[in-house]
Design an enzyme around this catalytic site. Structure first.
Site, PDB file in Angstrom:
ATOM      1  N   LYS A  51       0.648  -1.031   0.018  1.00 30.20           N
ATOM      2  CA  LYS A  51       0.032  -0.112  -0.163  1.00 30.20           C
ATOM      3  C   LYS A  51       0.714   1.121  -0.297  1.00 30.20           C
ATOM      4  CE  LYS A  51      -2.787  -0.766   3.096  1.00 30.20           C
ATOM      5  NZ  LYS A  51      -2.357  -2.015   3.895  1.00 30.20           N
ATOM      6  N   ARG A  97     -10.273   2.029   8.411  1.00 33.06           N
ATOM      7  CA  ARG A  97      -9.533   0.951   8.504  1.00 33.06           C
ATOM      8  C   ARG A  97     -11.180  -0.248   9.152  1.00 33.06           C
ATOM      9  NH1 ARG A  97      -4.573  -0.150   9.497  1.00 33.06           N
ATOM     10  NH2 ARG A  97      -2.723   1.265  10.161  1.00 33.06           N
ATOM     11  N   ARG A 103      12.595 -11.285   4.510  1.00 29.75           N
ATOM     12  CA  ARG A 103      12.554  -9.861   5.048  1.00 29.75           C
ATOM     13  C   ARG A 103      13.826 -10.410   7.021  1.00 29.75           C
ATOM     14  NH1 ARG A 103       8.068  -5.116   5.523  1.00 29.75           N
ATOM     15  NH2 ARG A 103       7.282  -6.042   7.113  1.00 29.75           N
ATOM     16  N   ARG A 140      12.855  -9.880  12.743  1.00 30.48           N
ATOM     17  CA  ARG A 140      12.060  -9.248  13.649  1.00 30.48           C
ATOM     18  C   ARG A 140      10.889 -10.338  13.534  1.00 30.48           C
ATOM     19  NH1 ARG A 140       9.894  -4.897  10.739  1.00 30.48           N
ATOM     20  NH2 ARG A 140       8.807  -4.015  12.830  1.00 30.48           N
ATOM     21  N   ARG A 180      -1.633 -10.795  11.577  1.00 30.65           N
ATOM     22  CA  ARG A 180      -2.230 -10.166  11.505  1.00 30.65           C
ATOM     23  C   ARG A 180      -3.723 -10.058  10.666  1.00 30.65           C
ATOM     24  NH1 ARG A 180       3.022  -7.388   9.783  1.00 30.65           N
ATOM     25  NH2 ARG A 180       1.916  -5.614   9.238  1.00 30.65           N
TER      26      ARG A 180
END
Length: 217
Positions: free
Chosen positions: A13, A88, A127, A160, A171
């Site tokens: 996004k 949201r 990542r 992370r 999530r």
């Protein structure tokens, strides 16, 4: 043109918001940017938001909405804007609709970046972040020359907690719980446009712009 951009974590996004807003010559307005501007600027809303954040609490909707209202009232947003990160949920969408009606306008289109959960996991779980300089690498898309070592500074790379698969899938569950009703809300309004968010960044931008053109026609 007045646009809202929605999509799950990892859909790109932020990147697409920047490109689309640039193509349309309208400001990109993200809630993160609004919060930072208010907090760093020491506005009354910024001070109020900081009190909640310092306590580790969520900033209430009414504070976020007030910040958005102030931002949309600025001169550069009068001919259009792209909202990223707001609304949201359906209550925020209803507030935004009422707010824009008070301004004598409304949304033109809501772009929904569509990407499969497994693709989101592939993007985010790959990542790796450098402990020394903070640069982010990716084991598939942008790997360092030596596994686990940052090319930029030689620091150790680590994953992370936010980038672990179980965290990402949670999530995504939260996103679906909160946002599926929002997508239905805008579909019922007749202004929802789905955009396939897989593939190269440039292709996704082209699809988004094509969707916008079709809608404008």
């Amino acid at each position: 043109m007045r646009v809202v951009l929605v999509g799950p974590p990892g859909a790109g996004k932020g990147t697409q918001a920047q490109f689309i807003a640039s193509h349309l010559s309208i400001p990109k307005i993200s809630t993160g940017d609004i919060f930072r501007a208010n907090v760093s600027g020491g506005t009354e809303l910024g001070k109020l938001a900081k009190e909640y954040m310092d306590r580790g609490d969520l900033v209430p909707d009414e504070v976020t909405v007030a910040m958005v209202r102030d931002r949309l009232s600025e001169d550069d947003a009068q001919e259009g804007f792209l909202l990223d990160g707001f609304p949201r949920n359906v209550p925020q969408a209803e507030v935004l609709k009422k707010m824009l009606a008070e301004f004598g306008t409304g949304l033109d289109v809501v772009l929904n970046l569509v990407v499969e959960d497994d693709e989101v996991v592939r993007r985010l779980a790959g990542r790796r972040t450098c402990r020394s300089c903070g640069k982010v690498w990716h084991v598939v898309f942008d790997p360092p020359a030596v596994e686990g070592v940052c090319d930029a500074c030689g620091g150790e790379l680590f994953q992370r907690d936010d980038d672990r698969e179980e965290t990402i899938r949670r999530r995504l569950e939260v996103y679906q719980e909160q946002t599926a009703p929002l997508i239905s809300f805008y579909a019922d309004e007749g202004i929802l446009q789905g955009v396939d968010a897989t593939g190269p960044v440039e292709e996704i931008t082209q699809r988004a712009m094509s969707a916008l053109r079709r809608f404008a026609d």
